[in-house]
Each structure stands twice: as C-alpha cells, then as structure tokens.
Scaffold this motif. Structure first.
Motif, PDB file in Angstrom:
ATOM      1  N   LEU A  82       9.084  -0.799   9.972  1.00  9.33           N
ATOM      2  CA  LEU A  82       8.694   0.579  10.058  1.00  9.33           C
ATOM      3  C   LEU A  82       8.160   1.013   8.721  1.00  9.33           C
ATOM      4  O   LEU A  82       7.187   1.723   8.733  1.00  9.33           O
ATOM      5  CB  LEU A  82       9.938   1.255  10.616  1.00  9.33           C
ATOM      6  CG  LEU A  82       9.598   2.842  11.274  1.00  9.33           C
ATOM      7  CD1 LEU A  82       8.532   2.951  12.347  1.00  9.33           C
ATOM      8  CD2 LEU A  82      10.952   3.371  11.353  1.00  9.33           C
ATOM      9  N   ILE A  83       9.183   0.750   7.888  1.00 18.32           N
ATOM     10  CA  ILE A  83       8.623   1.268   6.463  1.00 18.32           C
ATOM     11  C   ILE A  83       7.473   0.507   5.977  1.00 18.32           C
ATOM     12  O   ILE A  83       6.579   1.141   5.137  1.00 18.32           O
ATOM     13  CB  ILE A  83       9.924   0.780   5.422  1.00 18.32           C
ATOM     14  CG1 ILE A  83      11.086   1.669   5.632  1.00 18.32           C
ATOM     15  CG2 ILE A  83       9.326   0.939   3.847  1.00 18.32           C
ATOM     16  CD1 ILE A  83      12.381   1.028   4.967  1.00 18.32           C
ATOM     17  N   GLY A  84       7.162  -0.621   6.292  1.00 21.65           N
ATOM     18  CA  GLY A  84       5.775  -1.082   5.840  1.00 21.65           C
ATOM     19  C   GLY A  84       4.985  -0.506   6.400  1.00 21.65           C
ATOM     20  O   GLY A  84       3.638  -0.078   5.732  1.00 21.65           O
ATOM     21  N   LEU A  85       4.780  -0.426   7.889  1.00 28.07           N
ATOM     22  CA  LEU A  85       3.719   0.388   8.470  1.00 28.07           C
ATOM     23  C   LEU A  85       3.506   1.733   8.019  1.00 28.07           C
ATOM     24  O   LEU A  85       2.241   2.188   7.843  1.00 28.07           O
ATOM     25  CB  LEU A  85       4.011   0.231   9.988  1.00 28.07           C
ATOM     26  CG  LEU A  85       4.031  -0.698  10.577  1.00 28.07           C
ATOM     27  CD1 LEU A  85       4.600  -0.965  12.371  1.00 28.07           C
ATOM     28  CD2 LEU A  85       2.413  -1.526  10.882  1.00 28.07           C
ATOM     29  N   THR A  86       4.510   2.513   7.723  1.00 26.84           N
ATOM     30  CA  THR A  86       4.646   3.658   7.457  1.00 26.84           C
ATOM     31  C   THR A  86       3.777   3.700   5.807  1.00 26.84           C
ATOM     32  O   THR A  86       3.131   4.755   5.652  1.00 26.84           O
ATOM     33  CB  THR A  86       5.855   4.639   7.266  1.00 26.84           C
ATOM     34  OG1 THR A  86       6.491   4.694   8.461  1.00 26.84           O
ATOM     35  CG2 THR A  86       5.728   5.857   6.988  1.00 26.84           C
ATOM     36  N   ALA A  87       4.225   2.986   5.044  1.00 28.38           N
ATOM     37  CA  ALA A  87       3.500   3.007   3.544  1.00 28.38           C
ATOM     38  C   ALA A  87       2.182   2.634   3.749  1.00 28.38           C
ATOM     39  O   ALA A  87       1.419   3.252   3.093  1.00 28.38           O
ATOM     40  CB  ALA A  87       4.241   1.989   2.725  1.00 28.38           C
ATOM     41  N   SER A  88       1.761   1.839   4.607  1.00 25.40           N
ATOM     42  CA  SER A  88       0.586   1.273   4.785  1.00 25.40           C
ATOM     43  C   SER A  88      -0.517   2.435   5.292  1.00 25.40           C
ATOM     44  O   SER A  88      -1.530   2.827   4.819  1.00 25.40           O
ATOM     45  CB  SER A  88       0.184   0.220   5.540  1.00 25.40           C
ATOM     46  OG  SER A  88       0.956  -0.840   5.219  1.00 25.40           O
ATOM     47  N   ALA A  89       0.025   3.226   6.156  1.00 29.03           N
ATOM     48  CA  ALA A  89      -0.609   4.380   6.860  1.00 29.03           C
ATOM     49  C   ALA A  89      -0.768   5.467   5.563  1.00 29.03           C
ATOM     50  O   ALA A  89      -1.779   5.994   5.368  1.00 29.03           O
ATOM     51  CB  ALA A  89       0.106   4.996   7.984  1.00 29.03           C
ATOM     52  N   LEU A 127      -1.009   4.780   2.458  1.00 28.88           N
ATOM     53  CA  LEU A 127      -2.044   4.409   1.467  1.00 28.88           C
ATOM     54  C   LEU A 127      -3.608   4.688   2.196  1.00 28.88           C
ATOM     55  O   LEU A 127      -4.282   5.204   1.236  1.00 28.88           O
ATOM     56  CB  LEU A 127      -2.099   2.866   1.421  1.00 28.88           C
ATOM     57  CG  LEU A 127      -0.886   2.382   0.291  1.00 28.88           C
ATOM     58  CD1 LEU A 127      -0.760   0.848   0.332  1.00 28.88           C
ATOM     59  CD2 LEU A 127      -0.928   3.172  -0.967  1.00 28.88           C
ATOM     60  N   VAL A 128      -3.592   4.658   3.461  1.00 30.07           N
ATOM     61  CA  VAL A 128      -5.053   4.968   3.838  1.00 30.07           C
ATOM     62  C   VAL A 128      -5.091   6.413   3.865  1.00 30.07           C
ATOM     63  O   VAL A 128      -6.168   6.929   3.359  1.00 30.07           O
ATOM     64  CB  VAL A 128      -4.809   4.359   5.493  1.00 30.07           C
ATOM     65  CG1 VAL A 128      -6.151   4.984   6.104  1.00 30.07           C
ATOM     66  CG2 VAL A 128      -4.852   2.883   5.600  1.00 30.07           C
ATOM     67  N   PHE A 175      -2.184  16.084  -5.782  1.00 29.22           N
ATOM     68  CA  PHE A 175      -1.268  15.204  -5.285  1.00 29.22           C
ATOM     69  C   PHE A 175      -1.190  14.281  -4.357  1.00 29.22           C
ATOM     70  O   PHE A 175      -0.712  14.093  -3.377  1.00 29.22           O
ATOM     71  CB  PHE A 175       0.164  15.461  -5.383  1.00 29.22           C
ATOM     72  CG  PHE A 175       0.739  16.343  -6.509  1.00 29.22           C
ATOM     73  CD1 PHE A 175       1.108  15.492  -7.706  1.00 29.22           C
ATOM     74  CD2 PHE A 175       0.621  17.527  -6.722  1.00 29.22           C
ATOM     75  CE1 PHE A 175       1.528  16.445  -8.687  1.00 29.22           C
ATOM     76  CE2 PHE A 175       1.136  18.257  -7.766  1.00 29.22           C
ATOM     77  CZ  PHE A 175       1.447  17.762  -8.943  1.00 29.22           C
ATOM     78  N   ALA A 176      -2.552  13.582  -3.999  1.00 25.17           N
ATOM     79  CA  ALA A 176      -3.421  13.170  -2.661  1.00 25.17           C
ATOM     80  C   ALA A 176      -2.460  11.955  -2.430  1.00 25.17           C
ATOM     81  O   ALA A 176      -1.946  11.829  -1.095  1.00 25.17           O
ATOM     82  CB  ALA A 176      -4.636  12.869  -2.901  1.00 25.17           C
ATOM     83  N   TRP A 177      -2.212  11.127  -3.265  1.00 24.97           N
ATOM     84  CA  TRP A 177      -1.511   9.695  -2.894  1.00 24.97           C
ATOM     85  C   TRP A 177       0.158  10.012  -2.648  1.00 24.97           C
ATOM     86  O   TRP A 177       0.639   9.499  -1.625  1.00 24.97           O
ATOM     87  CB  TRP A 177      -1.649   8.636  -3.997  1.00 24.97           C
ATOM     88  CG  TRP A 177      -2.906   8.368  -4.342  1.00 24.97           C
ATOM     89  CD1 TRP A 177      -3.942   8.720  -5.423  1.00 24.97           C
ATOM     90  CD2 TRP A 177      -3.637   7.353  -3.440  1.00 24.97           C
ATOM     91  NE1 TRP A 177      -5.295   7.966  -4.958  1.00 24.97           N
ATOM     92  CE2 TRP A 177      -4.949   7.116  -3.992  1.00 24.97           C
ATOM     93  CE3 TRP A 177      -3.303   6.636  -2.523  1.00 24.97           C
ATOM     94  CZ2 TRP A 177      -5.908   6.325  -3.435  1.00 24.97           C
ATOM     95  CZ3 TRP A 177      -4.236   5.636  -1.912  1.00 24.97           C
ATOM     96  CH2 TRP A 177      -5.481   5.472  -2.543  1.00 24.97           C
ATOM     97  N   THR A 179       4.010  12.643   3.495  1.00 24.78           N
ATOM     98  CA  THR A 179       3.540  12.987   4.836  1.00 24.78           C
ATOM     99  C   THR A 179       3.931  12.099   5.751  1.00 24.78           C
ATOM    100  O   THR A 179       4.454  12.362   6.906  1.00 24.78           O
ATOM    101  CB  THR A 179       2.302  13.246   4.863  1.00 24.78           C
ATOM    102  OG1 THR A 179       1.858  14.574   3.951  1.00 24.78           O
ATOM    103  CG2 THR A 179       1.519  13.905   6.233  1.00 24.78           C
ATOM    104  N   THR A 180       3.401  10.710   5.775  1.00 28.49           N
ATOM    105  CA  THR A 180       3.641   9.973   6.774  1.00 28.49           C
ATOM    106  C   THR A 180       4.895   9.206   6.898  1.00 28.49           C
ATOM    107  O   THR A 180       5.357   9.216   8.164  1.00 28.49           O
ATOM    108  CB  THR A 180       2.881   8.367   6.280  1.00 28.49           C
ATOM    109  OG1 THR A 180       3.211   8.026   4.971  1.00 28.49           O
ATOM    110  CG2 THR A 180       1.171   8.702   6.326  1.00 28.49           C
ATOM    111  N   PHE A 181       5.726   9.323   5.781  1.00 28.27           N
ATOM    112  CA  PHE A 181       7.143   9.143   5.991  1.00 28.27           C
ATOM    113  C   PHE A 181       7.922  10.413   6.592  1.00 28.27           C
ATOM    114  O   PHE A 181       8.709   9.986   7.306  1.00 28.27           O
ATOM    115  CB  PHE A 181       7.867   8.737   4.737  1.00 28.27           C
ATOM    116  CG  PHE A 181       7.666   7.068   4.278  1.00 28.27           C
ATOM    117  CD1 PHE A 181       8.631   6.390   4.759  1.00 28.27           C
ATOM    118  CD2 PHE A 181       6.613   6.845   3.431  1.00 28.27           C
ATOM    119  CE1 PHE A 181       8.634   5.002   4.477  1.00 28.27           C
ATOM    120  CE2 PHE A 181       6.670   5.568   3.193  1.00 28.27           C
ATOM    121  CZ  PHE A 181       7.478   4.495   3.866  1.00 28.27           C
TER     122      PHE A 181
END
Length: 205
Positions: A105-112, A114-115, A128-130, A136-138
C-alpha cells in the motif's frame, strides 16, 4: 490605494475566521473519531467544505482537490460505521491488515504521489507541489483506512501530520499549523487507544 488595503485586510480577516472555524470542526472530527463516535463524519464534512475554500485560496491545489475526496469519504464513513453499529455482536468492527499489505500500500501510494507531484509541478502554479502531492495521496489512503476502521491508520496520520506542519507554517496558516501539532499528538494517542480496543474486540470474539 486605501480602498485596496481595506479590502486586503477584510479578506485576511475573513480567511482567518474561516480557518479558525475549519480548525475547530476538524479537531472535533479527530476527537470524535478517537472515541469511535459516528458523529465524527458530520464534523468532517463541515471541515471539508471550509478547507476546500482555504486551500484553493492558498494555492495548495492538491490539498484543495483532496477536500472533494474527504467529502465523499465523510458520507462513506457515516454509512459504513452506522452499518457496523447495526450488526449484532460486532459493535466496533475494527480490523488490522498485515505488514505485507501495508508495504504494498505504501509503495502504490508513494508512486501515485510522484505522478501527482509531477503533474502539479509541471502544469500548475501549486506551491510545494511534490510534498503536497505526497501528503495528499497518503491522506487519501489513510482516510479510507479510518472509514474501514483499520487500527494502523493512526501511524500514517502521525507521519502525514508532522510533514504538514512544515508546509502550513510556510504558508502562514498558523491556526492550521497549531491544529496539526495537536493532530500529531492525537494520532499517537489514537493508535494506542484503537489498538487496545481492537485487542479487547479480539478477546470478546
């Protein structure tokens, strides 16, 4: 020129009042969620409506979009928690997921994140876009865990809230900064309280 300054001060005063009201309703949401009260979700809805305006005005666009999701989750949380209360023999309905599930779940959320960060940094004027994209995703993921009554949701909020403190200080949202300091402490307490409640639930089962 005088009229411009008067309008500026009036706008700042209005934003401060809205921010304070949003902070109080958001704090009510977290404290009620800590107690597993169904009424946390109406408080969440009020906070969401106020913060959608505040975040858009502050150019935190990912956060502004997040409020739309929060509104939907407030409705879902109300529905799911109420349904759990109506189930005989399962008044709490708490659950926990394995560490392997959380790792994926952490891997998928962090990837989202980044996108989203790439899109926000390239195509918008978001500040503070990144960092904002990751929180936001987390937050999206952690809010779903709250609605599903997953005990470890509080550990995610512990990290999210700590990062948000820096962002909101930089944006001069001081009431919100104070709120997130409280959030960080509440998240720590929330994890231990929910874990204790979950263990009691398991013993009763």
């Amino acid at each position: 020129m005088t009229a411009l300054w008067q309008q500026l001060f009036a706008d700042m005063a209005l934003m401060t009042q809205l921010e304070l009201l949003a902070v109080l309703s958001a704090l009510a949401y977290v404290l009620l969620a800590l107690k597993q009260s169904l009424w946390c979700w109406p408080a969440a809805m009020l906070s969401t409506l106020l913060y959608s305006h505040i975040m858009w005005h502050s150019a935190l666009l990912s956060d502004a979009l997040l409020q739309i999701y929060y509104a939907g989750m407030a409705l879902y949380g109300w529905y799911h928690w109420r349904r759990l209360q109506q189930q005989p023999g399962q008044p709490r309905g708490m659950t926990e997921w394995s560490w392997s599930v959380h790792a994926r779940l952490i891997g998928l959320t962090a990837s989202a994140g980044l996108v989203l960060g790439y899109l926000m940094s390239r195509y918008t004027q978001a500040d503070f876009a990144w960092v904002d994209a990751q929180t936001t995703t987390f937050s999206v993921m952690a809010t779903f865990l709250v609605a599903r009554k997953v005990v470890s949701n509080w550990l995610y909020w512990l990290v999210i809230d700590a990062v948000c403190i820096y962002v909101y200080i930089e944006k001069h949202l001081y009431f919100t900064t104070a709120l997130f300091v409280l959030y960080t402490l509440i998240a720590l307490a929330g994890f231990f309280l929910w874990r204790q409640s979950y263990r009691q639930q398991q013993q009763l089962a």
